[in-house]
Design a protein around this motif. Structure first.
Motif, PDB file in Angstrom:
ATOM      1  N   ALA A  44       0.839  -1.206   0.000  1.00  0.00           N
ATOM      2  CA  ALA A  44       0.000   0.000   0.000  1.00  0.00           C
ATOM      3  C   ALA A  44       0.871   1.251   0.000  1.00  0.00           C
ATOM      4  O   ALA A  44       1.970   1.262   0.557  1.00  0.00           O
ATOM      5  CB  ALA A  44      -0.912  -0.008   1.221  1.00  0.00           C
ATOM      6  N   SER A  45       0.383   2.311  -0.637  1.00  0.00           N
ATOM      7  CA  SER A  45       1.145   3.564  -0.705  1.00  0.00           C
ATOM      8  C   SER A  45       1.391   4.112   0.695  1.00  0.00           C
ATOM      9  O   SER A  45       0.446   4.259   1.483  1.00  0.00           O
ATOM     10  CB  SER A  45       0.386   4.597  -1.539  1.00  0.00           C
ATOM     11  N   ARG A  47       2.350   6.655   3.893  1.00  0.00           N
ATOM     12  CA  ARG A  47       1.994   8.007   4.322  1.00  0.00           C
ATOM     13  C   ARG A  47       3.227   8.638   4.952  1.00  0.00           C
ATOM     14  O   ARG A  47       3.870   8.044   5.809  1.00  0.00           O
ATOM     15  CB  ARG A  47       0.836   7.958   5.325  1.00  0.00           C
ATOM     16  N   PRO A  64      -1.897   1.369   5.084  1.00  0.00           N
ATOM     17  CA  PRO A  64      -0.681   2.001   4.557  1.00  0.00           C
ATOM     18  C   PRO A  64       0.405   2.130   5.625  1.00  0.00           C
ATOM     19  O   PRO A  64       0.112   2.461   6.781  1.00  0.00           O
ATOM     20  CB  PRO A  64      -1.170   3.374   4.094  1.00  0.00           C
TER      21      PRO A  64
END
Length: 246
Positions: A44-45, A47, A64
């Motif tokens: 997941a991208s 943060r 994320p």
């Protein structure tokens, strides 16, 4: 049927039963991910810091990770543990220390946000020549810690001397591992002095991993609290499920 959540640590998938009274995870094949309510440790991208440990809403089951450029650090599931602790201790302002069998993540928390992070491969380095994080005799541990903090550049030399002493049957392997643990934690404390000096520190991990860090920090007169890593992680996973929008 109980909902399950997982954390993929890069090698193994650890599962928590979100509806169970037990906080102990189980280990399973990494391919068994499709039916999970939420999962951390995926692609997941990330943060970027500073930010909260979890987003306010999750658009998919993939949680994320948190990312920092300098020094380069990315969480692999620890964001869930951080979220669980902060949810239970919203007024906490200080440092969270998360030891594992492979590495230790230090995170600065303020106003319910993760401000910065530091990761040390302490568990990996210990596992290469010794038996992993070990407290052993507290007095000998604290002495080895103090020696290393005064000369942290000698840490690798100390580990080599301890390994030689074990090979020559001059010291018990358990005691050597304890002193090696103290040496590497000593280098951590020297490197993170600006982090923990004058700050409260919470050590979050299963009891055997907490013990050497608690002893090390208390020897430096740091106000230390403790929390069970499995229980806190379960709390964070439950919070993630609550924020899932689909």
């Amino acid at each position: 049927m109980s909902a399950q959540a997982g954390i993929f640590d890069g090698t193994e998938l650890w599962l928590w039963d979100l509806d169970s009274a037990s906080s102990a995870p189980t280990r399973t094949n990494p391919e068994n991910r499709s039916a999970l309510a939420v999962i951390a440790g995926t692609a997941a991208s990330p943060r970027n810091l500073p930010c909260t440990a979890l987003p306010e809403t999750l658009q998919s089951p993939d949680i994320p990770p948190l990312s920092q450029d300098h020094p380069r650090t990315v969480t692999r599931g620890e964001e869930v543990t951080l979220a669980g602790f902060i949810a239970q201790n919203p007024k906490f302002d200080g440092i969270l220390c998360l030891p594992s069998a492979t590495s230790t993540l230090w995170a600065h928390v303020s106003a319910e946000e993760i401000v910065s992070m530091r990761r040390f491969l302490t568990g990996t380095l210990l596992g290469a020549a010794f038996d992993g994080l070990t407290l052993g005799d507290p007095e000998a541990f604290s002495e080895a810690l103090s020696d290393t903090m005064s000369r942290p550049e000698h840490a690798a030399l100390r580990l080599a001397a301890l390994k030689t002493a074990v090979d020559l049957d001059e010291i018990a392997p358990t005691e050597a591992t304890s002193r090696a643990t103290a040496a590497l934690i000593g280098t951590e404390l020297a490197a993170t002095r600006s982090y923990w000096l004058g700050q409260p520190v919470a050590v979050i991990a299963p009891a055997p991993l907490r013990a050497p860090y608690r002893t090390a920090l208390e020897s430096q007169f740091v106000p230390v609290s403790q929390a069970d890593g499995h229980a806190i992680t379960l709390a964070g996973l439950r919070l993630a499920r609550e924020r899932l929008t689909r």
